[in-house]
Design an enzyme around this catalytic site. Structure first.
Site, PDB file in Angstrom:
ATOM      1  N   HIS A   1     -31.229  44.888  23.622  1.00 54.04           N
ATOM      2  CA  HIS A   1     -31.958  44.380  24.791  1.00 54.04           C
ATOM      3  C   HIS A   1     -33.382  43.949  24.454  1.00 54.04           C
ATOM      4  O   HIS A   1     -34.223  43.869  25.349  1.00 54.04           O
ATOM      5  CB  HIS A   1     -32.000  45.449  25.886  1.00 54.04           C
ATOM      6  CG  HIS A   1     -30.651  45.759  26.479  1.00 54.04           C
ATOM      7  ND1 HIS A   1     -29.903  44.838  27.169  1.00 54.04           N
ATOM      8  CD2 HIS A   1     -29.903  46.892  26.454  1.00 54.04           C
ATOM      9  CE1 HIS A   1     -28.766  45.384  27.560  1.00 54.04           C
ATOM     10  NE2 HIS A   1     -28.734  46.636  27.133  1.00 54.04           N
TER      11      HIS A   1
ATOM     12  N   GLN B   1     -22.091  54.762  21.310  1.00 51.22           N
ATOM     13  CA  GLN B   1     -22.416  54.819  22.747  1.00 51.22           C
ATOM     14  C   GLN B   1     -21.158  54.764  23.613  1.00 51.22           C
ATOM     15  O   GLN B   1     -20.284  53.928  23.426  1.00 51.22           O
ATOM     16  CB  GLN B   1     -23.328  53.646  23.115  1.00 51.22           C
ATOM     17  CG  GLN B   1     -24.713  53.806  22.541  1.00 51.22           C
ATOM     18  CD  GLN B   1     -25.770  52.941  23.200  1.00 51.22           C
ATOM     19  OE1 GLN B   1     -26.873  52.878  22.678  1.00 51.22           O
ATOM     20  NE2 GLN B   1     -25.477  52.306  24.328  1.00 51.22           N
TER      21      GLN B   1
ATOM     22  N   GLU C   1     -20.308  54.219  27.420  1.00 48.25           N
ATOM     23  CA  GLU C   1     -21.005  53.736  28.625  1.00 48.25           C
ATOM     24  C   GLU C   1     -20.099  52.968  29.577  1.00 48.25           C
ATOM     25  O   GLU C   1     -20.579  52.185  30.400  1.00 48.25           O
ATOM     26  CB  GLU C   1     -22.258  52.938  28.251  1.00 48.25           C
ATOM     27  CG  GLU C   1     -22.116  51.956  27.119  1.00 48.25           C
ATOM     28  CD  GLU C   1     -23.460  51.397  26.629  1.00 48.25           C
ATOM     29  OE1 GLU C   1     -24.494  51.562  27.286  1.00 48.25           O
ATOM     30  OE2 GLU C   1     -23.447  50.756  25.567  1.00 48.25           O
TER      31      GLU C   1
ATOM     32  N   ASP D   1     -25.616  51.661  31.874  1.00 50.94           N
ATOM     33  CA  ASP D   1     -24.391  50.863  31.933  1.00 50.94           C
ATOM     34  C   ASP D   1     -23.250  51.630  32.591  1.00 50.94           C
ATOM     35  O   ASP D   1     -22.443  51.053  33.320  1.00 50.94           O
ATOM     36  CB  ASP D   1     -23.992  50.397  30.525  1.00 50.94           C
ATOM     37  CG  ASP D   1     -24.771  49.151  30.130  1.00 50.94           C
ATOM     38  OD1 ASP D   1     -24.735  48.164  30.887  1.00 50.94           O
ATOM     39  OD2 ASP D   1     -25.436  49.162  29.083  1.00 50.94           O
TER      40      ASP D   1
HETATM   41  C1  3PY Z   1     -27.633  52.658  28.849  1.00 51.52           C
HETATM   42  O1  3PY Z   1     -28.177  53.506  29.558  1.00 51.52           O
HETATM   43  O2  3PY Z   1     -26.775  51.847  29.236  1.00 51.52           O
HETATM   44  C2  3PY Z   1     -28.033  52.563  27.459  1.00 51.52           C
HETATM   45  O3  3PY Z   1     -27.478  51.796  26.723  1.00 51.52           O
HETATM   46  C3  3PY Z   1     -29.156  53.434  27.023  1.00 51.52           C
HETATM   47  O4  3PY Z   1     -29.841  52.924  26.001  1.00 51.52           O
HETATM   48 MG    MG Z   2     -26.225  50.414  27.694  1.00 51.73          MG
END
Ligand code: 3PY
Ligand code: MG
Length: 256
Positions: free
Chosen positions: A46, A151, A153, A179
Site C-alpha cells: 500500500h 497474512q 485476511e 481487509d
Molecule cells: C490489514 O489489516 O488488512 C492488513 O493488511 C494489515 O497490514
Molecule cells: Mg490487508
C-alpha cells in the site's frame, strides 16, 4: 545476511513490536530504529516502496540491528526473490488464501532444498565480497534467518488455515484486520461480532501450533488486548501514536 534479532526473539518465545513504514525514506526509518522497535515493516503493498527503496531501508536496519521486513505487493515468486536479494530479513505476504498459495510463498523465500529461490551474489550475499564467502554458507544463513509472515485476511483464508498452519517454514500467521473486516462486510469495525468471531477462529488455530500470532494493532489499548490474546508479532502504526501527541501539543500551546 545478518542475524535476525526479531526472529531470534520469537523463537525464544518472546514478543516483537514493530511498525508499518509507508515512507521510502531512510531518515524516518533510522529514527524509528533508534526509538527501539524490534522490527520495521516496509510496505510495498500500500505504499511506494519497491526493491530500490527496500535495499536502502535494509541498510538502515542493519546499522541498528533492527529487523527489516518487507511486505511484497503480491504473492509472486519473482517479487519475493528480488526483495530478498536486497538483504531484507523477512517477507510478509498479503492475501494468502490457500495452503497452495502459502506453500508458493515459502518456496519463493527459501533456497533448495526447502524452496526454489534463485541463487546469486546479490546484496543479501554481500555481493560475494565479504570473505570468507561460500554459497552453501549463504544459503544456510538465509534459509535459517529469513522471517516468513503469512497474512490471513479473508474468510477463505480462515477456512484454509488448518492446512496452512501445517507448513513448517511459516514463522508468523498474521491477521490483517482491515481487509478481514472489509471481506466480512464491516470495514474498519473490528469490534463487530462477526469480525471478533473471525479473530477468535484464527487465534484458536494458531495457539495450538508452533507459529507466532501476528496482527496489526494501531493503538496502545489494541496492542495490549492483542498481547493478552497471545499475539507475539505486533505491528503498530507509528503515525497513529504520533498523531494524538502532536495534536495535543498544538492544542495546549495554542490555548496557552
Ligand atoms: C490489514 O489489516 O488488512 C492488513 O493488511 C494489515 O497490514
Ligand atoms: Mg490487508
Amino acid at each position: 545476511m545478518y542475524p535476525n534479532s526479531a526472529k531470534a526473539k520469537l523463537q525464544a518465545g518472546g514478543t516483537v513490536l514493530g511498525t508499518y513504514v509507508r515512507h521510502p525514506d531512510t531518515g524516518i526509518a533510522e529514527i524509528l530504529c533508534y526509538l527501539g522497535y524490534d522490527f520495521l515493516m516496509f510496505d510495498g503493498e500500500h505504499a511506494p516502496i519497491g526493491e530500490r527503496e527496500c535495499e536502502n531501508l535494509a541498510r538502515v536496519c542493519e546499522l541498528t540491528g533492527v529487523t527489516g521486513i518487507a511486505r511484497v505487493p503480491s504473492n509472486l515468486p519473482w517479487m519475493i526473490a528480488r526483495t530478498l536479494d536486497t538483504g531484507i530479513q523477512g517477507i510478509q505476504v498479503p492475501m494468502v488464501n490457500s495452503a497452495a498459495e502459502a506453500r508458493a510463498a515459502i518456496q519463493a523465500m527459501k533456497y533448495a532444498p526447502m524452496g526454489t529461490r534463485g541463487l546469486a551474489g546479490s546484496r543479501a550475499a554481500n555481493y560475494g565480497q565479504l570473505l570468507p564467502f561460500t554459497y552453501p554458507e549463504h544459503i544456510a544463513k538465509c534459509n535459517a534467518e529469513t522471517l516468513s509472515v503469512i497474512q490471513i485476511e479473508t474468510p477463505t483464508a480462515i477456512d484454509a488455515l488448518p492446512e496452512i498452519i501445517e507448513i513448517p517454514e511459516i514463522d508468523v500467521i498474521f491477521i490483517g484486520p482491515t481487509d478481514l473486516s472489509l471481506c466480512l462486510g464491516h470495514p474498519g469495525d473490528f469490534q463487530h461480532p462477526d469480525v471478533q468471531d473471525a479473530f477468535r477462529r484464527i487465534t484458536r488455530i494458531v495457539e495450538k501450533s508452533d507459529k507466532a500470532l501476528g496482527v496489526l494493532a494501531a493503538t496502545t489499548e489494541a496492542t495490549l488486548e492483542w498481547k493478552d490474546r497471545g499475539a507475539r508479532y505486533i505491528m503498530g502504526v507509528f503515525e497513529a501514536l504520533m498523531g494524538p501527541a502532536i495534536r495535543s501539543y498544538l492544542k495546549s500551546v495554542r490555548e496557552h
